[in-house]
Motif scaffolding. Structure first.
Motif, PDB file in Angstrom:
ATOM      1  N   GLU A  39       1.166  -1.273  -0.004  1.00 57.95           N
ATOM      2  CA  GLU A  39      -0.796  -0.027  -0.128  1.00 57.95           C
ATOM      3  C   GLU A  39       0.350   1.446   0.182  1.00 57.95           C
ATOM      4  N   ARG A  40       1.500   1.051   0.940  1.00 58.32           N
ATOM      5  CA  ARG A  40       2.406   2.257   1.046  1.00 58.32           C
ATOM      6  C   ARG A  40       3.283   3.079  -0.411  1.00 58.32           C
ATOM      7  N   GLU A  41       3.787   1.854  -0.908  1.00 57.67           N
ATOM      8  CA  GLU A  41       4.600   1.893  -1.824  1.00 57.67           C
ATOM      9  C   GLU A  41       4.040   3.227  -3.253  1.00 57.67           C
ATOM     10  N   VAL A  42       2.783   2.053  -3.401  1.00 57.16           N
ATOM     11  CA  VAL A  42       1.389   2.626  -4.110  1.00 57.16           C
ATOM     12  C   VAL A  42       1.120   3.898  -3.963  1.00 57.16           C
ATOM     13  N   GLU A  43       1.018   3.826  -2.882  1.00 59.66           N
ATOM     14  CA  GLU A  43       0.512   5.668  -2.798  1.00 59.66           C
ATOM     15  C   GLU A  43       1.686   6.513  -3.238  1.00 59.66           C
ATOM     16  N   GLU A  44       2.989   6.107  -3.075  1.00 61.38           N
ATOM     17  CA  GLU A  44       4.327   7.077  -3.332  1.00 61.38           C
ATOM     18  C   GLU A  44       4.518   7.255  -4.663  1.00 61.38           C
ATOM     19  N   MET A  45       3.585   5.811  -5.570  1.00 62.26           N
ATOM     20  CA  MET A  45       4.010   5.697  -6.521  1.00 62.26           C
ATOM     21  C   MET A  45       3.204   7.260  -7.705  1.00 62.26           C
ATOM     22  N   LYS A  46       1.678   6.861  -6.622  1.00 61.27           N
ATOM     23  CA  LYS A  46       0.466   7.995  -6.961  1.00 61.27           C
ATOM     24  C   LYS A  46       0.981   9.033  -7.130  1.00 61.27           C
ATOM     25  N   ARG A  47       1.598   9.548  -5.815  1.00 58.02           N
ATOM     26  CA  ARG A  47       2.157  11.120  -5.625  1.00 58.02           C
ATOM     27  C   ARG A  47       3.471  11.513  -6.756  1.00 58.02           C
ATOM     28  N   LEU A  48       4.365  10.323  -7.065  1.00 59.96           N
ATOM     29  CA  LEU A  48       5.621  10.683  -8.331  1.00 59.96           C
ATOM     30  C   LEU A  48       4.767  11.209  -9.399  1.00 59.96           C
ATOM     31  N   LEU A  49       3.859   9.741  -9.677  1.00 60.39           N
ATOM     32  CA  LEU A  49       3.625  10.026 -10.713  1.00 60.39           C
ATOM     33  C   LEU A  49       2.297  11.883 -11.287  1.00 60.39           C
ATOM     34  N   GLY A  50       1.869  11.997  -9.808  1.00 63.05           N
ATOM     35  CA  GLY A  50       0.675  12.860  -9.630  1.00 63.05           C
ATOM     36  C   GLY A  50       1.578  14.283 -10.026  1.00 63.05           C
ATOM     37  N   GLU A  51       2.978  14.042  -9.448  1.00 63.16           N
ATOM     38  CA  GLU A  51       3.412  15.477  -9.616  1.00 63.16           C
ATOM     39  C   GLU A  51       4.067  15.562 -11.202  1.00 63.16           C
ATOM     40  N   GLU A  52       4.149  14.135 -11.972  1.00 64.69           N
ATOM     41  CA  GLU A  52       5.299  14.153 -13.724  1.00 64.69           C
ATOM     42  C   GLU A  52       3.987  14.826 -14.044  1.00 64.69           C
ATOM     43  N   GLY A  53       2.251  15.070 -13.714  1.00 65.95           N
ATOM     44  CA  GLY A  53       1.524  15.227 -14.606  1.00 65.95           C
ATOM     45  C   GLY A  53       0.430  14.075 -14.864  1.00 65.95           C
ATOM     46  N   LYS A  54       1.080  13.319 -14.251  1.00 69.17           N
ATOM     47  CA  LYS A  54       0.162  11.615 -15.243  1.00 69.17           C
ATOM     48  C   LYS A  54      -1.201  11.486 -14.233  1.00 69.17           C
ATOM     49  N   GLU A  55      -2.481  10.945 -14.692  1.00 68.33           N
ATOM     50  CA  GLU A  55      -3.539  11.080 -14.101  1.00 68.33           C
ATOM     51  C   GLU A  55      -3.878   9.445 -13.564  1.00 68.33           C
ATOM     52  N   VAL A  56      -3.401   9.468 -12.420  1.00 70.82           N
ATOM     53  CA  VAL A  56      -3.443   7.922 -11.917  1.00 70.82           C
ATOM     54  C   VAL A  56      -5.096   7.431 -11.981  1.00 70.82           C
ATOM     55  N   THR A  57      -5.814   6.779 -12.759  1.00 78.33           N
ATOM     56  CA  THR A  57      -6.854   6.288 -12.759  1.00 78.33           C
ATOM     57  C   THR A  57      -7.476   4.997 -11.490  1.00 78.33           C
ATOM     58  N   GLY A  58      -6.471   4.187 -10.939  1.00 79.85           N
ATOM     59  CA  GLY A  58      -7.087   3.939 -10.111  1.00 79.85           C
ATOM     60  C   GLY A  58      -5.878   3.029  -9.167  1.00 79.85           C
ATOM     61  N   SER A  59      -6.699   2.005  -7.797  1.00 77.74           N
ATOM     62  CA  SER A  59      -5.327   1.113  -7.690  1.00 77.74           C
ATOM     63  C   SER A  59      -5.578   0.101  -6.957  1.00 77.74           C
ATOM     64  N   SER A  60      -5.074  -1.357  -7.294  1.00 72.57           N
ATOM     65  CA  SER A  60      -5.226  -1.991  -6.471  1.00 72.57           C
ATOM     66  C   SER A  60      -3.976  -2.837  -5.880  1.00 72.57           C
ATOM     67  N   VAL A  61      -4.490  -3.328  -4.472  1.00 73.42           N
ATOM     68  CA  VAL A  61      -3.204  -3.790  -3.754  1.00 73.42           C
ATOM     69  C   VAL A  61      -4.170  -5.145  -3.803  1.00 73.42           C
ATOM     70  N   VAL A  62      -3.124  -5.846  -4.545  1.00 74.22           N
ATOM     71  CA  VAL A  62      -4.267  -6.999  -4.163  1.00 74.22           C
ATOM     72  C   VAL A  62      -3.322  -8.502  -3.568  1.00 74.22           C
ATOM     73  N   ASP A  63      -4.243  -9.047  -2.909  1.00 71.47           N
ATOM     74  CA  ASP A  63      -2.867  -9.837  -1.950  1.00 71.47           C
ATOM     75  C   ASP A  63      -2.430 -11.196  -2.268  1.00 71.47           C
ATOM     76  N   GLU A  64      -2.406 -12.101  -3.743  1.00 72.44           N
ATOM     77  CA  GLU A  64      -1.322 -12.483  -4.289  1.00 72.44           C
ATOM     78  C   GLU A  64      -1.390 -11.973  -5.781  1.00 72.44           C
ATOM     79  N   THR A  65      -0.975 -10.693  -6.438  1.00 75.64           N
ATOM     80  CA  THR A  65      -0.437 -10.139  -7.854  1.00 75.64           C
ATOM     81  C   THR A  65      -0.745 -12.003  -8.735  1.00 75.64           C
ATOM     82  N   CYS A  66       0.057 -12.726  -8.815  1.00 80.31           N
ATOM     83  CA  CYS A  66       0.274 -14.101  -9.010  1.00 80.31           C
ATOM     84  C   CYS A  66      -0.833 -14.913  -9.312  1.00 80.31           C
ATOM     85  N   TYR A  67      -1.527 -14.599  -8.723  1.00 72.44           N
ATOM     86  CA  TYR A  67      -2.843 -15.341  -8.757  1.00 72.44           C
ATOM     87  C   TYR A  67      -4.140 -14.667  -9.889  1.00 72.44           C
TER      88      TYR A  67
END
Lengths: 223, 288
Positions: A39-67
């Motif tokens: 969660e923490r790193e996804v929030e950080e990435m949102k902020r960084l991308l926002g600063e670069e003018g990107k629109e973060v349309t949404g996010s999901s932190v999945v229990d197991e992304t390989c599933y």
């Protein structure tokens, strides 16, 4: 545990050139523990991308992304995931691959991390490589020390000329895997195992890619 | 001059030296050095991308030596070739007339000039010796019969001063079991330890060529002690170098002393002079 590290943010921006609407996937398993995709790193990435003018349309932190089932469910739940210009995945390569499997061919799915190795967790935040996933386990003959993983040359018949007082010349911080194996086999009264010539490794067991395992129904249990 | 194998077989003391291929295709300096060694040594080892630094092929340079009338010892490491390439290059060496081969693990790529390279190590040095034995026996490593076998004199390496010693000796014996017939040892400076190794090795039917590494200076001695595993230059030799006016001359004298002593009990000597091939001639002359 699969160990990952963050890619350089400049490289991620390069990937996202010309893609303005970005959806993020994180992973609550290994990447969370590596502090690369929770969660923490996804929030950080949102902020960084926002600063670069990107629109973060949404996010999901999945229990197991390989599933696969979990990723499929996220795509159903979050419409934005499928309608963005790009999907950035903060998970290991298997996670990225699973997300890519669930998108149409026109949406780029991009890795935010580099995938390093399968680890033993020494303690929280300290990982060392435990297994090279070679497909032919020799630990029974090597007293639990993997020569494929711990010897930089993956030798199978004893130390090379680079062994220096029990250390490995490739990195003197590390002990020579074969000296470790020798000491353990000796302590176990099994030095005869070391005296046998080990044949060359059968790479047909690990190089036929992609590898796959399908359990039969009886093993899977349930329905 | 007798070729290496027949000289060792006839129980005469054999001397080999090491020669390093050029970085590039100009072989004039390499050939000059080779001519210096001709008639002085019984065979010359050609190193295979030594220290993981890319150089002209050891196979090609072995052939050049042969044309010059020098018996080459073709060195092959496990680092740069997989098992297919190893077998085909070994057979290639044989059909070109090369008769001696030295199987080595090879230095790790992280020491060389192509650090980004994939280090192969598909087979290790024990397995390579076994592969050559199979090729000599008329099959490939899978046991499939060959249309024409090799007949190579198989050599390997051992570190007589390895610490710890026992695992090194276990590997030494595996190389013998796999078919190694001669050993060129890592450099050593303690003749007492070496004699201990030699007495141990005497129980096997193999020829031992003691490794002599020319100390060009006291600085080099310090470097070896700090950076080269299994090599220990004792303080009294460092003192001898430091207190002398011409350190290279002193180094040559030390090497000649080692060679002279080896001649009294060992099967042969392998001289490594690292670019100082003219010194090899002096060492041999001084040890007469």
């Amino acid at each position: 545990m699969i160990i990952t590290k963050k890619k350089d943010f400049g490289d991620i921006l390069e990937y996202l050139k010309g893609r303005e609407k970005v959806f993020l996937f994180g992973c609550n398993s290994c990447a969370e523990q590596c502090r690369t995709g929770g969660e923490r790193e996804v929030e950080e990435m949102k902020r960084l991308l926002g600063e670069e003018g990107k629109e973060v349309t949404g996010s999901s932190v999945v229990d197991e992304t390989c599933y696969n089932m979990l990723i499929k469910r996220e795509f159903k739940r979050k419409e934005a995931a499928a309608s963005s210009d790009a999907i950035l995945v903060l998970a290991c390569g298997a996670g990225v691959r699973t997300v890519a499997e669930n998108t149409d061919d026109g949406t780029p799915v991009l890795p935010a991390l580099d995938t390093l190795f399968l680890a033993t967790v020494e303690r929280y935040g300290r990982f060392f490589e435990g297994c090279s996933l070679c497909g032919e386990c020799v630990l029974g003959e090597t007293a639990g020390v993997c020569p494929h993983t711990y010897c930089p040359k993956g030798l199978l018949n004893g130390p090379c000329g680079g062994m220096d007082g029990g250390r490995c010349e490739v990195d003197l911080e590390n002990g020579c895997a074969w000296i470790d194996i020798y000491r353990r086999l000796k302590a176990q009264g099994r030095l005869h195992v070391l005296k046998r010539i080990s044949p060359p490794k059968d790479h047909s067991k690990d190089l036929t890619r992609p590898r796959k395992v399908v359990l039969d129904r009886g093993v899977r249990g349930g329905a | 001059m007798k070729a290496l194998k027949s000289k060792l077989d006839s129980k005469e003391f054999a001397v080999t030296a090491e020669i390093c291929p050029p970085r590039g295709t100009d072989t004039s300096v390499f050939m000059d050095k080779a001519r210096l060694l001709k008639g002085t040594v019984d065979a010359a080892n050609v190193t295979d991308n030594q220290r993981a630094v890319m150089r002209l092929s050891s196979l090609a340079c072995s052939l050049l030596l042969m044309r010059e009338g020098i018996d080459p010892v073709f060195q092959m490491t496990c680092r740069d070739r997989n098992r297919l390439a190893i077998q085909s290059d070994i057979m290639g060496a044989f059909v070109l007339g090369i008769r001696n081969i030295l199987a080595l693990t090879g230095d790790h790529v992280s020491f060389g000039d192509h650090r980004e390279a994939k280090a192969v190590f598909d087979i290790d040095s024990v397995q390579m010796v076994d592969v050559i034995s199979k090729l000599n026996g008329g099959t490939n490593m899978k046991g499939t019969p060959l249309n024409g076998r090799t007949d190579l004199f198989i050599g390997a390496v051992v570190a007589p001063e390895a610490d710890p010693w026992e695992p090194e000796m276990i590997k030494f014996e595996k190389k013998i079991e796999a078919g190694a017939r001669f050993f060129q040892t890592q450099a050593f400076y303690d003749m007492h330890t070496f004699r201990g190794f030699f007495e141990y090795a005497a129980q096997f039917d193999v020829k031992i060529l003691g490794g002599i590494l020319l100390l060009k200076s006291a600085k080099m001695a310090h470097f070896l002690n700090k950076n080269v595993p299994g090599v220990n230059v004792p303080q009294h030799l460092i003192d001898e170098l430091e207190s002398s006016e011409n350190q290279l001359e002193t180094g040559i004298r030390i090497a000649a002393r080692q060679l002279k002593e080896l001649k009294t009990f060992c099967h042969g000597a392998h001289i490594m002079a690292i670019g100082q091939e003219e010194s090899v001639v002096k060492i041999i002359e001084e040890a007469q």
